[in-house]
Design a protein around this motif. Structure first.
Motif, PDB file in Angstrom:
ATOM      1  N   ARG A   1       0.839  -1.210   0.000  1.00  0.00           N
ATOM      2  CA  ARG A   1       0.000   0.000   0.000  1.00  0.00           C
ATOM      3  C   ARG A   1       0.870   1.254   0.000  1.00  0.00           C
ATOM      4  O   ARG A   1       0.642   2.181  -0.766  1.00  0.00           O
ATOM      5  CB  ARG A   1      -0.926  -0.001   1.214  1.00  0.00           C
ATOM      6  CG  ARG A   1      -1.932   1.166   1.210  1.00  0.00           C
ATOM      7  CD  ARG A   1      -2.603   1.360   2.564  1.00  0.00           C
ATOM      8  NE  ARG A   1      -1.693   1.792   3.605  1.00  0.00           N
ATOM      9  CZ  ARG A   1      -1.186   3.026   3.710  1.00  0.00           C
ATOM     10  NH1 ARG A   1      -1.480   3.949   2.814  1.00  0.00           N
ATOM     11  NH2 ARG A   1      -0.368   3.337   4.695  1.00  0.00           N
ATOM     12  N   ARG A   2       1.882   1.277   0.848  1.00  0.00           N
ATOM     13  CA  ARG A   2       2.786   2.436   0.936  1.00  0.00           C
ATOM     14  C   ARG A   2       3.515   2.678  -0.377  1.00  0.00           C
ATOM     15  O   ARG A   2       3.646   3.817  -0.827  1.00  0.00           O
ATOM     16  CB  ARG A   2       3.813   2.234   2.037  1.00  0.00           C
ATOM     17  CG  ARG A   2       3.334   2.581   3.357  1.00  0.00           C
ATOM     18  CD  ARG A   2       4.482   2.723   4.346  1.00  0.00           C
ATOM     19  NE  ARG A   2       3.905   3.076   5.614  1.00  0.00           N
ATOM     20  CZ  ARG A   2       3.472   4.281   5.931  1.00  0.00           C
ATOM     21  NH1 ARG A   2       3.599   5.259   5.076  1.00  0.00           N
ATOM     22  NH2 ARG A   2       2.930   4.506   7.095  1.00  0.00           N
ATOM     23  N   ILE A   3       4.019   1.605  -0.975  1.00  0.00           N
ATOM     24  CA  ILE A   3       4.762   1.726  -2.227  1.00  0.00           C
ATOM     25  C   ILE A   3       3.842   2.260  -3.324  1.00  0.00           C
ATOM     26  O   ILE A   3       4.206   3.175  -4.075  1.00  0.00           O
ATOM     27  CB  ILE A   3       5.408   0.391  -2.622  1.00  0.00           C
ATOM     28  CG1 ILE A   3       6.564   0.060  -1.658  1.00  0.00           C
ATOM     29  CG2 ILE A   3       5.898   0.414  -4.070  1.00  0.00           C
ATOM     30  CD1 ILE A   3       7.112  -1.338  -1.809  1.00  0.00           C
ATOM     31  N   ALA A   4       2.640   1.716  -3.426  1.00  0.00           N
ATOM     32  CA  ALA A   4       1.682   2.157  -4.451  1.00  0.00           C
ATOM     33  C   ALA A   4       1.282   3.610  -4.228  1.00  0.00           C
ATOM     34  O   ALA A   4       1.212   4.399  -5.186  1.00  0.00           O
ATOM     35  CB  ALA A   4       0.447   1.260  -4.448  1.00  0.00           C
ATOM     36  N   LYS A   5       1.049   3.983  -2.993  1.00  0.00           N
ATOM     37  CA  LYS A   5       0.651   5.365  -2.669  1.00  0.00           C
ATOM     38  C   LYS A   5       1.774   6.330  -3.024  1.00  0.00           C
ATOM     39  O   LYS A   5       1.542   7.366  -3.655  1.00  0.00           O
ATOM     40  CB  LYS A   5       0.298   5.480  -1.191  1.00  0.00           C
ATOM     41  CG  LYS A   5      -0.134   6.868  -0.773  1.00  0.00           C
ATOM     42  CD  LYS A   5      -0.465   6.938   0.708  1.00  0.00           C
ATOM     43  CE  LYS A   5      -0.821   8.356   1.081  1.00  0.00           C
ATOM     44  NZ  LYS A   5      -0.347   8.716   2.395  1.00  0.00           N
ATOM     45  N   ALA A   6       2.995   6.001  -2.634  1.00  0.00           N
ATOM     46  CA  ALA A   6       4.133   6.875  -2.922  1.00  0.00           C
ATOM     47  C   ALA A   6       4.354   7.001  -4.420  1.00  0.00           C
ATOM     48  O   ALA A   6       4.603   8.092  -4.939  1.00  0.00           O
ATOM     49  CB  ALA A   6       5.393   6.356  -2.235  1.00  0.00           C
ATOM     50  N   ALA A   7       4.241   5.895  -5.137  1.00  0.00           N
ATOM     51  CA  ALA A   7       4.416   5.917  -6.586  1.00  0.00           C
ATOM     52  C   ALA A   7       3.350   6.789  -7.261  1.00  0.00           C
ATOM     53  O   ALA A   7       3.649   7.561  -8.158  1.00  0.00           O
ATOM     54  CB  ALA A   7       4.385   4.499  -7.147  1.00  0.00           C
ATOM     55  N   ALA A   8       2.102   6.670  -6.795  1.00  0.00           N
ATOM     56  CA  ALA A   8       1.012   7.469  -7.367  1.00  0.00           C
ATOM     57  C   ALA A   8       1.223   8.956  -7.111  1.00  0.00           C
ATOM     58  O   ALA A   8       0.973   9.788  -7.985  1.00  0.00           O
ATOM     59  CB  ALA A   8      -0.329   7.012  -6.788  1.00  0.00           C
ATOM     60  N   GLU A   9       1.719   9.295  -5.933  1.00  0.00           N
ATOM     61  CA  GLU A   9       1.941  10.706  -5.591  1.00  0.00           C
ATOM     62  C   GLU A   9       3.136  11.289  -6.327  1.00  0.00           C
ATOM     63  O   GLU A   9       3.197  12.493  -6.509  1.00  0.00           O
ATOM     64  CB  GLU A   9       2.120  10.852  -4.076  1.00  0.00           C
ATOM     65  CG  GLU A   9       0.825  10.611  -3.323  1.00  0.00           C
ATOM     66  CD  GLU A   9       0.989  10.617  -1.804  1.00  0.00           C
ATOM     67  OE1 GLU A   9       2.122  10.803  -1.324  1.00  0.00           O
ATOM     68  OE2 GLU A   9      -0.025  10.432  -1.121  1.00  0.00           O
ATOM     69  N   GLN A  10       4.067  10.438  -6.750  1.00  0.00           N
ATOM     70  CA  GLN A  10       5.251  10.913  -7.474  1.00  0.00           C
ATOM     71  C   GLN A  10       4.929  11.240  -8.929  1.00  0.00           C
ATOM     72  O   GLN A  10       5.672  11.940  -9.585  1.00  0.00           O
ATOM     73  CB  GLN A  10       6.374   9.867  -7.414  1.00  0.00           C
ATOM     74  CG  GLN A  10       6.840   9.521  -6.014  1.00  0.00           C
ATOM     75  CD  GLN A  10       7.623  10.625  -5.348  1.00  0.00           C
ATOM     76  OE1 GLN A  10       8.499  11.212  -5.948  1.00  0.00           O
ATOM     77  NE2 GLN A  10       7.293  10.920  -4.110  1.00  0.00           N
ATOM     78  N   ARG A  11       3.814  10.695  -9.428  1.00  0.00           N
ATOM     79  CA  ARG A  11       3.471  10.913 -10.852  1.00  0.00           C
ATOM     80  C   ARG A  11       2.941  12.287 -11.090  1.00  0.00           C
ATOM     81  O   ARG A  11       2.448  13.021 -10.431  1.00  0.00           O
ATOM     82  CB  ARG A  11       2.446   9.863 -11.301  1.00  0.00           C
ATOM     83  CG  ARG A  11       3.052   8.518 -11.352  1.00  0.00           C
ATOM     84  CD  ARG A  11       2.059   7.480 -11.886  1.00  0.00           C
ATOM     85  NE  ARG A  11       2.637   6.173 -11.710  1.00  0.00           N
ATOM     86  CZ  ARG A  11       2.035   5.167 -11.070  1.00  0.00           C
ATOM     87  NH1 ARG A  11       0.844   5.301 -10.601  1.00  0.00           N
ATOM     88  NH2 ARG A  11       2.642   4.037 -10.947  1.00  0.00           N
TER      89      ARG A  11
END
Length: 174
Positions: free
Chosen positions: A164-174
């Motif tokens: 969840r953390r990895i997906a959230k961080a990746a989405a926010e970086q886009r």
């Protein structure tokens, strides 16, 4: 004259030994890979008199702008005292800034400064290059296999939160 021997894996009694040897080799490779994976960032950190704890804080604050101190403690699993020392240095030296939470004034929200973002990029660049080269050399499907192996090494009860953390961080970086 040397007589060829049968491969150990063909004899039932030898299979557990061979498997144990393969697992020991995998563990040893992980130790060597980690040593070299962190060698470039270690050199950069040494110029600032920083250590690996500083690197982890910079990484996770950079990936999760506005992360609370409590969340960071949960990710790093270090003592409050250890985190406080590292954060104090990063804040005093201008790499991290903290703000008071808007809804909960007891919260301290952490952000990288421009200088902190530059440090995060310098630390990550050689690691990204090393991983990219390894995955390219390993061939098709290596990226997904790598992700699966690493995720399976995470404690089972933590996997969903890590994903969840990895997906959230990746989405926010886009």
């Amino acid at each position: 004259m040397v007589t060829p021997t049968k491969p150990l894996a063909k004899t039932p009694a030898a299979r557990p030994v061979v498997e144990a040897d393969r697992l020991t080799e995998a563990i040893e490779l992980l130790f060597f890979a980690y040593r070299d994976f962190i060698s470039d960032p270690d050199e950069i950190l040494a110029r600032y008199d920083f250590g690996r704890a500083h690197h982890r804080v910079v990484h996770f604050v950079g990936r999760n702008p506005g992360i609370t101190v409590a969340e960071l403690l949960n990710i790093l699993r270090i003592t409050k005292q250890s985190l406080a020392r590292v954060l104090k240095q990063l804040i005093e030296r201008g790499f991290v800034e903290q703000e008071t939470g808007k809804q909960d004034r007891r919260q301290r929200l952490l952000y990288l400064t421009a200088q902190g973002r530059e440090l995060e990029q310098r630390l990550a660049a050689p690691q990204r290059a090393r991983v990219a080269a390894a995955l390219e050399k390993a061939g098709p499907g290596a990226g997904e296999a790598w992700r699966t192996v690493l995720l399976e090494l995470v404690n089972e009860e933590d996997r969903a939160e890590v994903e969840r953390r990895i997906a959230k961080a990746a989405a926010e970086q886009r």
